[in-house]
Design an enzyme around this catalytic site. Structure first.
Site, PDB file in Angstrom:
ATOM      1  N   ALA A 126     -12.089   0.573   0.189  1.00 50.18           N
ATOM      2  CA  ALA A 126     -10.946   1.474   0.348  1.00 50.18           C
ATOM      3  C   ALA A 126     -10.803   2.465  -0.805  1.00 50.18           C
ATOM      4  CB  ALA A 126      -9.661   0.655   0.491  1.00 50.18           C
ATOM      5  N   ALA A 127     -11.860   2.633  -1.592  1.00 48.68           N
ATOM      6  CA  ALA A 127     -11.762   3.520  -2.755  1.00 48.68           C
ATOM      7  C   ALA A 127     -11.434   4.952  -2.361  1.00 48.68           C
ATOM      8  CB  ALA A 127     -13.076   3.489  -3.535  1.00 48.68           C
ATOM      9  N   GLY A 128     -12.089   5.453  -1.311  1.00 49.14           N
ATOM     10  CA  GLY A 128     -11.822   6.814  -0.874  1.00 49.14           C
ATOM     11  C   GLY A 128     -10.407   7.003  -0.378  1.00 49.14           C
ATOM     12  N   ASP A 129      -9.833   5.954   0.196  1.00 44.54           N
ATOM     13  CA  ASP A 129      -8.455   6.038   0.675  1.00 44.54           C
ATOM     14  C   ASP A 129      -7.466   6.045  -0.490  1.00 44.54           C
ATOM     15  OD1 ASP A 129      -9.419   6.015   3.261  1.00 44.54           O
ATOM     16  OD2 ASP A 129      -9.282   3.841   3.427  1.00 44.54           O
ATOM     17  N   GLY A 141      -7.135   0.823   8.180  1.00 44.12           N
ATOM     18  CA  GLY A 141      -7.102   2.146   8.785  1.00 44.12           C
ATOM     19  C   GLY A 141      -7.000   3.162   7.657  1.00 44.12           C
ATOM     20  N   ASP A 149      -7.491  -5.163   9.082  1.00 51.60           N
ATOM     21  CA  ASP A 149      -8.853  -5.391   8.614  1.00 51.60           C
ATOM     22  C   ASP A 149      -9.131  -6.883   8.483  1.00 51.60           C
ATOM     23  OD1 ASP A 149      -9.250  -2.688   8.468  1.00 51.60           O
ATOM     24  OD2 ASP A 149      -9.025  -2.557   6.295  1.00 51.60           O
ATOM     25  N   ASN A 167     -17.140  11.820   1.053  1.00 49.79           N
ATOM     26  CA  ASN A 167     -18.024  11.072   0.165  1.00 49.79           C
ATOM     27  C   ASN A 167     -19.444  11.591   0.370  1.00 49.79           C
ATOM     28  OD1 ASN A 167     -19.083   9.857   2.495  1.00 49.79           O
ATOM     29  ND2 ASN A 167     -17.995   7.924   2.184  1.00 49.79           N
ATOM     30  N   ARG A 194     -10.708  -4.708  -7.234  1.00 45.00           N
ATOM     31  CA  ARG A 194      -9.996  -5.842  -6.641  1.00 45.00           C
ATOM     32  C   ARG A 194     -10.312  -5.917  -5.152  1.00 45.00           C
ATOM     33  NH1 ARG A 194      -4.314  -2.965  -8.115  1.00 45.00           N
ATOM     34  NH2 ARG A 194      -5.449  -3.006 -10.078  1.00 45.00           N
TER      35      ARG A 194
END
Length: 330
Positions: A273-276, A55, A29, A207, A309
């Site tokens: 990246a919260a969902g990850d 990813g 990323d 989501n 963060r």
């Protein structure tokens, strides 16, 4: 009706840890912090550029490994990277976090996937992905995943690699009694999805945008999330749907657990990246023998910490951080 928040540290189970398998995309990323996006024809100066492993499957594997800590059980990653600097860097970092990368294919004919992510002043993210090696995942990766299922508890899949590859692994997991958690991201037209794809998932974690794509219900509050979750179960044959709503918590629809779970309060820095974090910790917590409600609370805490963060893989919280947040909220 809200689900109770009665989990304590003592309810965290680790005696029955099994391997968690992650099949999906691994990217490098490139994250750009900016006041706003440039207009057509305009050059706009941004605030900061930095890199982080990414990813969806890559992020979820690091989330699972950091939550696992020293509790035993393996985290195995299956995917494809290029034989290049980004691929080598990702292998090194993810291995250091406790992810078994020995089952990841190195492809000498294509580059490692890259995602360019713009983050605005509110922490909202805009992702532009070039999938590279991820797009070539197929029988090699599916076969390797299936071979590793003998001691697995959960298989995590997403929608960033060819769905036929994921489907082969999902079908095999169902036959072997391995629970499948599907993060249906990115949102795609259901016309492009193989027949029966969603029915092979035990838990689906969309989501709001993805839930609307699957249900046709626009989500604006808890009530609409409930309608969307129920519609997804009806239309797609999913046993359990968990709609994640960022700062509004989650809504769970299943035969055994149903209701709204409120969020943990944090100051958001980046939501990328919260969902990850949620999916990775959910899968790992289930591997450790936690019930669904406890596993979801742990996953929600991980997602909350992640948005507080910067970064993607680097933003994934550690086990003690997750437990501390859950304990403080309880």
């Amino acid at each position: 009706m809200p689900i109770s928040e009665n989990m304590t540290d003592k309810s965290i189970q680790v005696e029955t840890s099994k391997t968690i398998l992650l099949l999906g995309a691994i990217n490098m990323d490139l994250l750009i912090e900016t006041e706003r996006l440039a207009r057509p024809g305009e050059t706009f100066v941004c605030d900061r550029l930095y890199t982080s492993g990414g990813g969806k499957a890559g992020n979820q594997s690091v989330a699972a490994a950091r939550f696992a800590g020293g509790t035993g059980g393996a985290v195995k990653m299956f995917g494809r990277v290029g034989d290049d600097a980004f691929g080598n860097e990702l292998r090194g970092f993810m291995s250091e976090q406790g992810v078994d990368m020995s089952t990841v294919t190195t492809d000498t004919e294509i580059e490692t996937g890259v995602a360019i992510i713009f983050i605005d002043l509110t922490g909202e993210n805009f992702v532009h992905a070039i999938y590279g090696g991820n797009g070539k995942c197929g029988d090699v990766e599916a076969d390797a995943t299936i071979e590793a299922m003998s001691d697995a508890g959960v298989l995590l899949v997403q929608q960033e690699i060819p769905l036929e590859c994921s489907l082969r692994a999902m079908v095999a997991a169902q036959k072997r009694g391995v629970s499948v958690v599907l993060d249906p991201a990115p949102a795609i037209s259901t016309d492009e999805v193989p027949d029966g794809f969603y029915g092979y998932a035990d838990i689906v974690t969309p989501n709001a945008i993805e839930a609307e794509a699957l249900s046709g219900v626009a989500i604006s509050d808890v009530g609409s999330a409930e309608r969307a979750a129920d519609k997804i179960r009806e239309l797609r044959g999913c046993a359990c749907v968990i709609v994640t709503m960022a700062g509004d918590g989650v809504f769970v629809s299943s035969d055994g657990l149903r209701g709204h779970m409120p969020p943990f309060e944090v100051d958001a820095v980046a939501t990328v990246a919260a969902g990850d974090a949620f999916a990775g910790v959910l899968g790992r917590a289930l591997c450790e023998g936690n019930g669904l409600e406890d596993a979801i609370r742990l996953a929600m805490a991980a997602g909350a910490l992640c948005v507080s963060r910067p970064g993607t893989q680097s933003a994934m919280p550690y086990r003690d951080e997750v437990l501390e947040l859950v304990a403080s909220a309880t």
